[in-house]
Scaffold this motif. Structure first.
Motif, PDB file in Angstrom:
ATOM      1  N   ALA A 129      36.996  33.113  50.114  1.00  0.00           N
ATOM      2  CA  ALA A 129      37.744  31.905  50.473  1.00  0.00           C
ATOM      3  C   ALA A 129      38.691  31.493  49.359  1.00  0.00           C
ATOM      4  CB  ALA A 129      36.773  30.771  50.770  1.00  0.00           C
ATOM      5  N   THR A 130      38.520  32.056  48.172  1.00  0.00           N
ATOM      6  CA  THR A 130      39.359  31.618  47.059  1.00  0.00           C
ATOM      7  C   THR A 130      40.459  32.621  46.755  1.00  0.00           C
ATOM      8  OG1 THR A 130      37.267  30.877  46.138  1.00  0.00           O
ATOM      9  CG2 THR A 130      39.201  30.596  44.756  1.00  0.00           C
ATOM     10  N   ASP A 131      40.066  33.808  46.253  1.00  0.00           N
ATOM     11  CA  ASP A 131      41.136  34.727  45.868  1.00  0.00           C
ATOM     12  C   ASP A 131      40.898  36.158  46.348  1.00  0.00           C
ATOM     13  OD1 ASP A 131      39.123  35.412  44.190  1.00  0.00           O
ATOM     14  OD2 ASP A 131      40.317  35.538  42.378  1.00  0.00           O
ATOM     15  N   VAL A 132      40.078  36.294  47.389  1.00  0.00           N
ATOM     16  CA  VAL A 132      39.876  37.564  48.110  1.00  0.00           C
ATOM     17  C   VAL A 132      39.236  38.650  47.228  1.00  0.00           C
ATOM     18  CG1 VAL A 132      40.914  39.301  49.628  1.00  0.00           C
ATOM     19  CG2 VAL A 132      41.820  36.966  49.591  1.00  0.00           C
ATOM     20  N   ASN A 133      39.946  39.184  46.268  1.00  0.00           N
ATOM     21  CA  ASN A 133      39.327  40.140  45.343  1.00  0.00           C
ATOM     22  C   ASN A 133      40.190  40.276  44.098  1.00  0.00           C
ATOM     23  OD1 ASN A 133      40.801  42.139  47.550  1.00  0.00           O
ATOM     24  ND2 ASN A 133      40.970  42.935  45.477  1.00  0.00           N
ATOM     25  N   SER A 134      39.585  40.851  43.041  1.00  0.00           N
ATOM     26  CA  SER A 134      40.359  41.052  41.802  1.00  0.00           C
ATOM     27  C   SER A 134      41.312  42.230  42.018  1.00  0.00           C
ATOM     28  CB  SER A 134      39.414  41.372  40.650  1.00  0.00           C
ATOM     29  OG  SER A 134      38.679  40.234  40.302  1.00  0.00           O
ATOM     30  N   PRO A 135      42.457  42.247  41.310  1.00  0.00           N
ATOM     31  CA  PRO A 135      43.440  43.314  41.523  1.00  0.00           C
ATOM     32  C   PRO A 135      42.829  44.708  41.346  1.00  0.00           C
ATOM     33  CG  PRO A 135      44.324  41.599  40.113  1.00  0.00           C
ATOM     34  CD  PRO A 135      42.876  41.277  40.322  1.00  0.00           C
ATOM     35  N   MET A 136      42.994  45.541  42.375  1.00  0.00           N
ATOM     36  CA  MET A 136      42.418  46.891  42.346  1.00  0.00           C
ATOM     37  C   MET A 136      42.951  47.704  41.175  1.00  0.00           C
ATOM     38  SD  MET A 136      40.077  47.886  44.292  1.00  0.00           S
ATOM     39  CE  MET A 136      40.110  49.600  44.767  1.00  0.00           C
ATOM     40  N   GLU A 196      47.235  53.530  46.691  1.00  0.00           N
ATOM     41  CA  GLU A 196      45.943  52.867  46.962  1.00  0.00           C
ATOM     42  C   GLU A 196      45.598  51.854  45.872  1.00  0.00           C
ATOM     43  OE1 GLU A 196      43.499  52.862  49.445  1.00  0.00           O
ATOM     44  OE2 GLU A 196      45.395  53.497  50.345  1.00  0.00           O
ATOM     45  N   ALA A 197      46.090  52.132  44.660  1.00  0.00           N
ATOM     46  CA  ALA A 197      45.778  51.233  43.549  1.00  0.00           C
ATOM     47  C   ALA A 197      46.378  49.846  43.778  1.00  0.00           C
ATOM     48  CB  ALA A 197      46.302  51.814  42.235  1.00  0.00           C
ATOM     49  N   TYR A 198      47.383  49.773  44.654  1.00  0.00           N
ATOM     50  CA  TYR A 198      48.028  48.477  44.911  1.00  0.00           C
ATOM     51  C   TYR A 198      47.611  47.875  46.253  1.00  0.00           C
ATOM     52  CZ  TYR A 198      50.936  49.446  40.875  1.00  0.00           C
ATOM     53  OH  TYR A 198      51.369  49.696  39.598  1.00  0.00           O
ATOM     54  N   ALA A 199      46.602  48.491  46.882  1.00  0.00           N
ATOM     55  CA  ALA A 199      46.161  47.974  48.183  1.00  0.00           C
ATOM     56  C   ALA A 199      45.121  46.868  47.980  1.00  0.00           C
ATOM     57  CB  ALA A 199      45.554  49.119  48.992  1.00  0.00           C
ATOM     58  N   LEU A 209      28.860  42.114  41.467  1.00  0.00           N
ATOM     59  CA  LEU A 209      30.089  41.600  42.094  1.00  0.00           C
ATOM     60  C   LEU A 209      31.143  41.464  40.997  1.00  0.00           C
ATOM     61  CD1 LEU A 209      31.774  40.097  44.298  1.00  0.00           C
ATOM     62  CD2 LEU A 209      30.566  38.020  43.661  1.00  0.00           C
ATOM     63  N   ILE A 210      32.296  42.050  41.228  1.00  0.00           N
ATOM     64  CA  ILE A 210      33.386  41.908  40.245  1.00  0.00           C
ATOM     65  C   ILE A 210      34.010  40.524  40.425  1.00  0.00           C
ATOM     66  CG2 ILE A 210      35.582  42.872  39.431  1.00  0.00           C
ATOM     67  CD1 ILE A 210      33.125  44.778  39.166  1.00  0.00           C
ATOM     68  N   THR A 211      34.194  39.827  39.314  1.00  0.00           N
ATOM     69  CA  THR A 211      34.739  38.459  39.384  1.00  0.00           C
ATOM     70  C   THR A 211      36.002  38.352  38.518  1.00  0.00           C
ATOM     71  OG1 THR A 211      33.432  37.779  37.467  1.00  0.00           O
ATOM     72  CG2 THR A 211      32.433  37.450  39.640  1.00  0.00           C
ATOM     73  N   ALA A 212      36.673  37.234  38.671  1.00  0.00           N
ATOM     74  CA  ALA A 212      37.836  36.960  37.810  1.00  0.00           C
ATOM     75  C   ALA A 212      37.316  36.286  36.541  1.00  0.00           C
ATOM     76  CB  ALA A 212      38.822  36.055  38.539  1.00  0.00           C
ATOM     77  N   GLY A 213      36.677  37.066  35.680  1.00  0.00           N
ATOM     78  CA  GLY A 213      36.109  36.512  34.448  1.00  0.00           C
ATOM     79  C   GLY A 213      34.776  35.816  34.726  1.00  0.00           C
ATOM     80  N   ALA A 214      34.114  35.407  33.649  1.00  0.00           N
ATOM     81  CA  ALA A 214      32.812  34.754  33.792  1.00  0.00           C
ATOM     82  C   ALA A 214      32.951  33.386  34.465  1.00  0.00           C
ATOM     83  CB  ALA A 214      32.168  34.591  32.417  1.00  0.00           C
ATOM     84  N   GLN A 215      34.070  32.737  34.229  1.00  0.00           N
ATOM     85  CA  GLN A 215      34.259  31.398  34.779  1.00  0.00           C
ATOM     86  C   GLN A 215      34.183  31.430  36.308  1.00  0.00           C
ATOM     87  OE1 GLN A 215      34.323  28.781  32.888  1.00  0.00           O
ATOM     88  NE2 GLN A 215      34.700  27.283  34.479  1.00  0.00           N
ATOM     89  N   ASN A 216      34.828  32.420  36.885  1.00  0.00           N
ATOM     90  CA  ASN A 216      34.798  32.595  38.338  1.00  0.00           C
ATOM     91  C   ASN A 216      33.347  32.838  38.797  1.00  0.00           C
ATOM     92  OD1 ASN A 216      35.766  35.258  40.547  1.00  0.00           O
ATOM     93  ND2 ASN A 216      35.862  33.094  41.024  1.00  0.00           N
TER      94      ASN A 216
END
Ligand code: PLP
Length: 476
Positions: free
Chosen positions: A345-352, A146-149, A180-187
């Motif tokens: 629309a950009t990167d769906v979600n951060s790696p689980m 599940e961690a890789y889903a 909301l979890i993001t890809a860093g503050a920049q995202n």
């Protein structure tokens, strides 16, 4: 190969060497497959340091004209025709736009052996990698495949929960559905701007300002109105004045250990700012990327803790592991839904897998144990940097020490040209962030931002000695 060097020229030595070699490739004197002289021997022949020649070869390699081959040294790979087309790439001239300049600086500064005052991030020796590795293994054991889903687009529930609890300890009362979890503050900055602002809208920013935010505003084609910050950050009275004149949609501010000035907004200004945002229908985008990096006592509460129309972005890139690329955004549940749709629309979600590992890391109390150590180390490096600067930099240089964070904003003597200085410093294997980049308009004075998170205590004295030599030389 006789390379003419003009030491009185404004063109840095490495650029003269790169230009000459490029020209030789272009006119066919160095066809594909020819070897360039070894760095050591060319440096000796020209009477320059090896770093200068190495920088010239790096430039040529980045432009795709040569490459390093094991056993053969540096070999020409481009034809004369290709070399003619790539002239622009090798000789970009002084940076003209911020996005290009940042790219150029990061690319040039990514060299082994360089003393990096330019990177605002903790060095690898300051990262709790062992503890994080253990959390990663624990998360994998607990969650299996599940961690890789794919994960929920808002982020792993476990991590949202842990962040809500962590923020409560920092005076920000929130709930997981506001995160909301993001890809860093920049995202986070990008999502908010893209969601709330349309091309042509007016946005208020600080001057000087975090370069990454300026890039987002430029990409979104918004109209930026810059408000100068003073030693206490933004002055709410000036913000009120700008609100009345320009009817802005959004204000971007980094009120705690601001990038680049290091200033922190006092509580009274914070309260006034939040009140006036309410009165003017202005949304505040609060960047709190370094909030937890206080040296002595915590900074005043975040703007989002004071109520009002504030969206807050934070990150684990400065306080924990830069390469995790995990951050978060705090907003109303409705806004979180809206930003999530934009993010998909950009990167769906951060790696689980990383989110689960971070949630485990926080639940096990590792973040709480790590932060005091990081703060102590950063504070000690800042002191060391100040001592080195006070001893070596010329009269006319000044700075104010921030109460936290990882950079010092140094004002240089009037006659210093920071872009030229930057290039000269690189040739001495030391990098800093030129102040000009952080101003939405022309810089009012020469500044450099010196980050100390990525520079070991030993490198600080050596780096400042080299910078000082370059500075003295340039100001002569
Ligand atoms: C003020 C500020 N905001 C945002 C960022 C981007 O942070 P992240 O690496 O978490 O995307 C930085 C990075 O330097 C920063 O200094």
């Amino acid at each position: 190969m006789q390379i003419p060097i003009d030491r009185s020229s404004d063109v840095p030595l490495y650029a003269q060497i790169a230009r000459f070699i490029h020209q030789q490739i272009r006119i066919g004197n160095l066809p594909p497959g020819s070897s360039l002289p070894p760095i050591r021997s060319l440096a000796g022949r020209l009477g320059v340091s090896k770093a200068v020649v190495s920088l010239a070869y790096d430039e040529l390699a980045t432009a795709g004209m040569v490459e390093g081959r094991v056993g053969a040294g540096t070999v020409v790979t481009a034809s004369g025709e290709q070399a003619a087309r790539r002239w622009q790439e090798i000789d970009p001239g002084p940076p003209t736009d911020q996005a290009g300049a940042l790219y150029d600086l990061l690319r040039l500064a990514n060299r082994p052996g360089l003393i990096r005052f330019n990177l605002d991030a903790p060095a690898s020796g300051l990262l709790p990698t062992e503890a994080f590795n253990r959390s990663l293994r624990a998360a994998l054991q607990e969650h299996g495949p599940e961690a890789y889903a794919y994960g929920p687009p808002e982020g792993a529930p476990q991590l949202r929960e842990m962040i809500a609890r962590y923020l409560a300890t920092r005076g920000i009362s929130t709930s997981p559905d506001q995160i909301l979890i993001t890809a860093g503050a920049q995202n986070g900055i990008d999502l908010v701007v893209r969601s709330l602002v349309s091309p042509g809208d007016t946005v208020l920013v600080e001057s000087p300002c975090h370069l990454g935010a300026l890039q987002v505003f430029a990409a979104c084609r918004v109209h930026v109105q810059a408000i100068p910050v003073d030693g206490d950050g933004l002055d709410p009275e000036r913000v009120a004045d700008f609100c009345a004149r320009f009817k802005p949609r959004l204000l971007y501010t980094n009120p705690t250990y601001q990038n680049p000035t290091g200033s922190t907004m006092p509580l009274e200004r914070r309260r006034r700012l939040v009140r006036l945002a309410d009165e003017h229908g202005l949304t505040i985008l609060e960047d709190g990327v370094c909030n937890e990096l206080e040296f002595h006592s915590p900074a005043p509460p975040a703007l989002c803790a004071l109520g009002g129309p504030v969206i807050h972005v934070g990150s684990f890139t400065k306080s924990l592991l830069p390469g995790l690329r995990l951050g978060y955004l705090v907003a109303s549940p409705e806004q979180v839904q809206r930003f999530t749709r934009v993010r998909q629309a950009t990167d769906v979600n951060s790696p689980m897998v990383l989110q689960l590992a971070l949630a485990h890391f926080m639940a096990a109390g590792h973040l709480e144990r790590h932060l005091p150590l990081l703060r102590q180390e950063l504070s000690s490096r800042q002191r060391r940097l100040q001592t080195a600067l006070a001893a070596a930099f010329p009269a006319g240089t000044n700075w104010t020490a921030p109460a936290g964070g990882m950079h010092l904003w140094v004002r240089l003597p009037e006659q210093a040209n920071v872009v030229d200085l930057y290039r000269r410093a690189l040739a001495s294997d030391v990098a800093f962030a030129p102040g000009d980049l952080f101003f939405p308009g022309p810089a009012p004075a020469p500044y450099m931002r010196l980050s100390y998170g990525n520079v070991s205590p030993g490198e600080i004295s050596e780096g400042i000695a080299r910078l000082s030599a370059v500075l003295q030389d340039a100001c002569r």
